[in-house]
Design a protein around this motif. Structure first.
Motif, PDB file in Angstrom:
ATOM      1  N   LEU A 151       0.840  -1.198   0.000  1.00  0.00           N
ATOM      2  CA  LEU A 151       0.000   0.000   0.000  1.00  0.00           C
ATOM      3  C   LEU A 151       0.876   1.249   0.000  1.00  0.00           C
ATOM      4  O   LEU A 151       1.571   1.527   0.974  1.00  0.00           O
ATOM      5  CB  LEU A 151      -0.902  -0.038   1.243  1.00  0.00           C
ATOM      6  CG  LEU A 151      -2.033   0.976   1.345  1.00  0.00           C
ATOM      7  CD1 LEU A 151      -2.994   0.854   0.184  1.00  0.00           C
ATOM      8  CD2 LEU A 151      -2.776   0.752   2.669  1.00  0.00           C
ATOM      9  N   ARG A 152       0.848   1.997  -1.086  1.00  0.00           N
ATOM     10  CA  ARG A 152       1.677   3.182  -1.214  1.00  0.00           C
ATOM     11  C   ARG A 152       0.919   4.274  -1.977  1.00  0.00           C
ATOM     12  O   ARG A 152       0.102   3.980  -2.853  1.00  0.00           O
ATOM     13  CB  ARG A 152       2.974   2.872  -1.972  1.00  0.00           C
ATOM     14  CG  ARG A 152       3.988   2.030  -1.210  1.00  0.00           C
ATOM     15  CD  ARG A 152       4.604   2.816  -0.061  1.00  0.00           C
ATOM     16  NE  ARG A 152       5.657   2.053   0.620  1.00  0.00           N
ATOM     17  CZ  ARG A 152       5.439   1.206   1.599  1.00  0.00           C
ATOM     18  NH1 ARG A 152       4.193   0.992   2.013  1.00  0.00           N
ATOM     19  NH2 ARG A 152       6.431   0.577   2.188  1.00  0.00           N
ATOM     20  N   ARG A 186      -8.832   4.412  -8.942  1.00  0.00           N
ATOM     21  CA  ARG A 186      -8.481   5.594  -8.161  1.00  0.00           C
ATOM     22  C   ARG A 186      -7.047   5.472  -7.645  1.00  0.00           C
ATOM     23  O   ARG A 186      -6.640   4.422  -7.125  1.00  0.00           O
ATOM     24  CB  ARG A 186      -9.430   5.762  -6.980  1.00  0.00           C
ATOM     25  CG  ARG A 186      -9.146   7.029  -6.157  1.00  0.00           C
ATOM     26  CD  ARG A 186     -10.080   7.141  -4.944  1.00  0.00           C
ATOM     27  NE  ARG A 186      -9.866   8.414  -4.260  1.00  0.00           N
ATOM     28  CZ  ARG A 186      -8.912   8.632  -3.353  1.00  0.00           C
ATOM     29  NH1 ARG A 186      -8.104   7.648  -3.019  1.00  0.00           N
ATOM     30  NH2 ARG A 186      -8.796   9.820  -2.787  1.00  0.00           N
ATOM     31  N   VAL A 187      -6.296   6.539  -7.774  1.00  0.00           N
ATOM     32  CA  VAL A 187      -4.925   6.580  -7.275  1.00  0.00           C
ATOM     33  C   VAL A 187      -4.943   6.946  -5.794  1.00  0.00           C
ATOM     34  O   VAL A 187      -5.554   7.943  -5.389  1.00  0.00           O
ATOM     35  CB  VAL A 187      -4.082   7.598  -8.064  1.00  0.00           C
ATOM     36  CG1 VAL A 187      -2.673   7.692  -7.483  1.00  0.00           C
ATOM     37  CG2 VAL A 187      -4.012   7.211  -9.542  1.00  0.00           C
ATOM     38  N   ILE A 188      -4.304   6.142  -4.989  1.00  0.00           N
ATOM     39  CA  ILE A 188      -4.243   6.368  -3.546  1.00  0.00           C
ATOM     40  C   ILE A 188      -3.281   7.525  -3.267  1.00  0.00           C
ATOM     41  O   ILE A 188      -2.177   7.578  -3.819  1.00  0.00           O
ATOM     42  CB  ILE A 188      -3.773   5.089  -2.830  1.00  0.00           C
ATOM     43  CG1 ILE A 188      -4.787   3.961  -3.096  1.00  0.00           C
ATOM     44  CG2 ILE A 188      -3.607   5.325  -1.333  1.00  0.00           C
ATOM     45  CD1 ILE A 188      -4.279   2.582  -2.723  1.00  0.00           C
ATOM     46  N   GLY A 189      -3.749   8.464  -2.423  1.00  0.00           N
ATOM     47  CA  GLY A 189      -2.952   9.657  -2.163  1.00  0.00           C
ATOM     48  C   GLY A 189      -2.557   9.807  -0.709  1.00  0.00           C
ATOM     49  O   GLY A 189      -3.085   9.109   0.179  1.00  0.00           O
ATOM     50  N   PRO A 190      -1.631  10.718  -0.404  1.00  0.00           N
ATOM     51  CA  PRO A 190      -1.206  10.968   0.978  1.00  0.00           C
ATOM     52  C   PRO A 190      -2.395  11.368   1.857  1.00  0.00           C
ATOM     53  O   PRO A 190      -3.248  12.151   1.450  1.00  0.00           O
ATOM     54  CB  PRO A 190      -0.212  12.116   0.839  1.00  0.00           C
ATOM     55  CG  PRO A 190       0.265  12.050  -0.572  1.00  0.00           C
ATOM     56  CD  PRO A 190      -0.905  11.575  -1.372  1.00  0.00           C
ATOM     57  N   GLY A 191      -2.442  10.803   3.050  1.00  0.00           N
ATOM     58  CA  GLY A 191      -3.513  11.111   3.993  1.00  0.00           C
ATOM     59  C   GLY A 191      -4.753  10.255   3.829  1.00  0.00           C
ATOM     60  O   GLY A 191      -5.682  10.346   4.645  1.00  0.00           O
TER      61      GLY A 191
END
Length: 372
Positions: free
Chosen positions: A170-171, A216-221
């Motif tokens: 997960l990144r 969906r692109v996983i983002g910071p937070g």
């Protein structure tokens, strides 16, 4: 044969006793979990009829297509000495089934039988009232044996090992679909023969309990709800949810997550013989309601598990069924804020003689993974 396979004859005897109480002359079971539960045979769900005929006053018979007879004989069903009768392509298998219960007044059909087969059995047994077999088999399947609990424990340990690998997958910058593909590979690598579902709900997608996967692109937070499960070689299922955050989530999310953690723990602690399914649901729901998030908990607290991921008993308001030792089910409250984020914690637990045993052992704390 395994210890689970050895249970088949006793399960059939218990089913016959239940049939007598229910006023049924026979159970007619097509491929699916009920057939596997009673015989150990995982039959292919084909257009050709496979049907286990369980009679109240005689030995059971397994009717199979001739081309499937060797597979049936090689299964645990054959090892128990169950009579297996093959039918040829030009035979009418429905009429063949009828010859084994010619005077039946009432028969129970497995709950998931195809409509085509239901109607053809009705035509072949016009004098027999049909009802679902679940009234007889569900009470048996709900109460797991020691061997079944061990099979579920092994499934739970395997899915725990998958969750332990999630932080490396997960990144920020990866899509849900990419993460999900890696998780599916890990589920198989950790001892499952099939991947039944992979939910990776990041950010606002986490507010949809059955979101599954997207690009969906996983983002910071981003909080990320990961709900995964599969089926082991023994036929028993795993199902566990943990919530992760990529980098530091919002303070509001952390507050909601802490409430969720307390609610899930309260529900698990409430489990013991004699309390109702509804009261377990209430134990989780009360914590969330008191914190002011009641309208954000939008589903039941849990479901039974065994040869199916979802089966009786259901942990939901209105189900006054008392828990008994051997009942296995999920405890999975959630908090879902539409358009923003969601969170869920899920363990499989078993009601024991004096309390509860959790089959998932991974930590319930919010798992923080680096954003890069």
């Amino acid at each position: 044969m395994t210890e689970l396979d050895d249970e088949g004859p006793e399960r059939i005897r218990r089913a016959q006793a239940g049939m007598t109480e229910a006023g049924l002359d026979a159970l007619l079971l097509s491929p699916g979990p009920d057939l596997r539960y009673l015989t150990g045979y995982q039959a292919l769900p084909l257009e050709r009829l496979t049907c286990l005929v369980v009679r109240a006053d005689a030995d059971p018979v397994l009717v199979v297509p001739a081309l499937e007879r060797a597979a049936a004989q090689a299964s645990p069903a054959g090892a128990t000495g169950l009579e297996i009768v093959g039918w040829d392509e030009t035979d009418d298998p429905y009429e063949l089934v009828a010859t084994f219960v010619p005077d039946a007044h009432a028969v129970g059909l497995d709950n998931q039988m195809w409509a085509e087969k239901v109607l053809r059995l009705r035509a072949s047994l016009p004098g027999a009232r049909q009802q679902v077999a679940g009234a007889v088999l569900s009470p048996l399947r709900m109460r797991k044996s020691v061997a079944e609990v061990e099979a579920l424990r092994q499934a739970g340990a395997a899915i725990d090992r998958v969750h332990a690998r999630v932080p490396e997958l997960l990144r920020s910058g990866r899509t849900e679909r990419q993460v999900g593909a890696d998780i599916a590979e890990a589920i198989r690598a950790e001892g499952h023969v099939s991947v039944d579902f992979v939910i990776v709900g990041s950010g606002p997608n986490g507010a949809s309990p059955h979101h599954e996967l997207s690009d969906r692109v996983i983002g910071p937070g981003d909080p990320v709800v990961i709900d995964i499960g599969g089926t082991t070689l023994a036929g028993y299922c795993s199902d566990s949810t943990r919530t992760y955050a990529v980098g530091e989530p919002s303070a509001a999310f952390r507050t909601e997550y802490e409430v969720l953690r307390l609610a899930q723990a309260a529900a698990v602690a409430h489990v013991r013989p004699g309390v109702t399914c509804a009261s377990v649901d209430a134990a989780a729901r009360e914590v969330i309601v008191e914190a002011g998030f009641g309208e954000l908990f939008i589903h039941r607290t849990g479901h039974g598990i065994g040869l199916q991921t979802h089966e009786d008993p259901y942990i939901v308001e209105g189900n006054e069924l008392p828990l008994e030792p051997g009942m296995a089910f999920s405890v999975e409250p959630g908090i879902y804020r539409a358009g923003r984020h969601g969170a869920r914690i899920e363990d499989i637990v078993v009601c024991t003689q004096d309390g509860v045993m959790a089959l998932n052992q991974s930590d319930h704390d919010l798992v923080l993974v680096p954003a890069t």
